[in-house]
Design an enzyme around this catalytic site. Structure first.
Site, PDB file in Angstrom:
ATOM      1  N   CYS A  43       0.971  -1.219   0.031  1.00  0.00           N
ATOM      2  CA  CYS A  43       0.113  -0.064   0.164  1.00  0.00           C
ATOM      3  C   CYS A  43       0.718   1.269  -0.009  1.00  0.00           C
ATOM      4  CB  CYS A  43      -0.861   0.018   1.168  1.00  0.00           C
ATOM      5  SG  CYS A  43      -2.183  -1.312   1.326  1.00  0.00           S
ATOM      6  N   ASN A 271      -3.907 -30.486   5.092  1.00  0.00           N
ATOM      7  CA  ASN A 271      -2.715 -29.792   5.508  1.00  0.00           C
ATOM      8  C   ASN A 271      -2.088 -28.691   4.616  1.00  0.00           C
ATOM      9  OD1 ASN A 271      -2.385 -31.830   7.596  1.00  0.00           O
ATOM     10  ND2 ASN A 271      -1.473 -33.131   6.228  1.00  0.00           N
ATOM     11  N   GLY A 276      -4.902 -14.612   1.873  1.00  0.00           N
ATOM     12  CA  GLY A 276      -4.256 -13.470   0.862  1.00  0.00           C
ATOM     13  C   GLY A 276      -5.122 -13.372  -0.348  1.00  0.00           C
ATOM     14  N   TYR A 419     -18.840  13.671  20.700  1.00  0.00           N
ATOM     15  CA  TYR A 419     -19.427  15.044  20.013  1.00  0.00           C
ATOM     16  C   TYR A 419     -18.337  15.905  20.649  1.00  0.00           C
ATOM     17  CZ  TYR A 419     -21.503  19.390  19.455  1.00  0.00           C
ATOM     18  OH  TYR A 419     -21.720  20.874  19.138  1.00  0.00           O
TER      19      TYR A 419
END
EC number: 1.8.1.14
Length: 438
Positions: A43, A271, A276, A419
């Site tokens: 990224c 297994n 991803g 707030y």
């Protein structure tokens, strides 16, 4: 001593191996990575190109040597797994430097090979894709060596938008083309107008419904008939899973080359796990399949698989919400839930509000557009989207948590906002969505 082989050493693979070692100090763990680098921040790459990240070293978390010193895990870069024999529990590995092949046995195999960038297939010395740190270095070096000024960016997804912004901020002159008029497909189409407004504001050329017909050196001929000259082309036309090597095994692939997994990220073969970009699972809040090739999913899957292998077989994945976000110049675009084209599978209603991100009398206020779709049968939230100069991330993350807990749209009225005038309203936009839905 159990032997664990991991294919891929970036977000999913390296994280999973690291988490296994945290829980299991004895197992022999080896990672094969076909490319030069491990544990780099995908990224970060557009921001390295834009020199927002001042030094590329900040995008590289580990080298194989440092990883072994810290965790006693062997990482072999330039080593590509080219075949799996799941009956003998071995993988065939190609050393890409020497061209030698060898077999490695495993007790557990974790597949995290990621995805590769698609290419339009033109033969061109000025055309690049961006998928890893090697690509980033190649782009950066080409810009410096060739005094690049005009860059053609192809595609209008998240990566292309980030690359274009960073090229512009670096002082170059990018142009954007896209083959259709549907840009940034993770967002509602009518919420994408600020993308075009930001381009217009900076006089950045763009053409929708445009494609390349031919490339001859620096001369580009387009399907529209236009002929223009560019110093560089960067393609952002999607990705495909790195699953070709899996075809030699009994592991099930779907028609797009992804691996369907269960809630333990197990494949159909004992297994063997998949995590991803290559794995496909399901949504958390609705009964639909989901493929979400983003960083959070890779890291969450890595932790679950590590726990499984370490003996915690009760932990399971509960599904994706598809939370995503992108910055494009002054605006943030964020959404969570099913994709826009998946809404047609539900009987839904939509409610939206547009108002200042914080109290109107406090300086620096700007409009935030927030939209929520909910299922009319149970009033649970299906999807939410937000666009604005501030506050979009906060609202989408709150709505993600609401969806995670299967709250109804009506219950948004009960959300207790933090707030103060610089941050929100006594009745926040999220509250207003709930009131408007009643």
């Amino acid at each position: 001593m159990p032997k664990i082989v991991v294919v891929g050493a970036v977000a999913g693979g390296a994280t999973c191996a690291s988490q296994i070692r945290r829980l299991d100090k004895e197992s022999d763990i080896i990672i094969f990575e076909k490319d030069r680098d491990m544990s780099f921040a995908n990224c970060a790459l557009p921001y390295v190109i834009g020199e927002v990240v001042e030094d590329r070293k900040y995008a590289l978390a580990y080298t194989p040597e440092k990883f072994y010193d810290r965790k006693q895990i062997t990482v072999k870069t330039y080593h590509e797994v080219i075949a799996i024999n799941d009956e003998r529990q071995t993988v065939t590995v190609l050393n890409r430097k020497t061209n030698e092949q060898f077999e490695e046995s495993y007790d557990k195999l974790i597949l995290s090979p990621g995805a590769s960038a698609n290419s339009l297939g033109f033969e061109s010395d000025i055309t690049f894709t961006l998928r890893n740190l090697e690509d980033t270095d190649a782009i950066d070096q080409f810009i410096k060596a060739n005094q690049v000024d005009k860059v053609l960016v192809i595609g209008a997804g998240y990566v292309s938008l980030e690359v274009l912004e960073n090229l512009y901020e670096r002082g170059l002159h990018p142009t954007l083309i896209h083959r259709s008029d549907k840009i940034n497909k993770l967002m509602d189409a009518d919420m994408n107008q600020p993308i075009l407004d930001e381009l217009d504001k900076r006089e950045i050329p763009y053409r929708l419904n445009e494609e390349i017909d031919a490339i001859n050196g620096n001369e580009i001929t387009f399907k529209s008939g236009k002929v223009e000259h560019y110093d560089m082309i960067i393609e952002g036309v999607g990705t495909h899973p790195n699953s070709k090597f899996i075809e030699s095994s009994n592991i099930k692939l779907d028609r797009k080359g992804f691996i369907p997994v269960n809630d333990k990220f197990e494949t159909n073969v004992p297994n063997i796990y998949a995590i991803g970009d290559i794995a496909t699972s399901h949504y958390r809040h609705v009964d639909l399949p989901a493929s979400v090739p983003l960083a959070w999913g890779a890291h969450r899957a890595a932790s679950i698989v590590a726990e499984q292998i370490a003996g915690n077989d009760t932990i399971e994945f509960k599904g994706f919400l598809g939370n995503n976000i992108v910055k494009f110049f002054d605006y943030t675009f964020a959404s969570v839930g099913v994709k826009p084209n998946e809404l047609k599978q539900f009987d839904y209603k939509m409610v939206e509000v547009t108002q200042g991100a914080h109290a109107n009398y406090y300086p620096g206020n700007s409009p935030l557009h927030l939209r929520v779709y909910y299922d009319t049968s149970n009033r649970q939230i299906l999807r939410a989207a937000a666009v604005g100069k501030e506050g979009a991330d906060k609202r989408i993350d709150v709505l993600s948590m609401a969806m995670m807990n299967q709250l109804t749209v009506d219950e948004l009225t009960e959300f207790e906002v933090a707030y103060a005038p610089p941050y929100s309203h006594p009745k926040d936009l999220i509250n207003m969505i709930g009131y408007k839905a009643k």
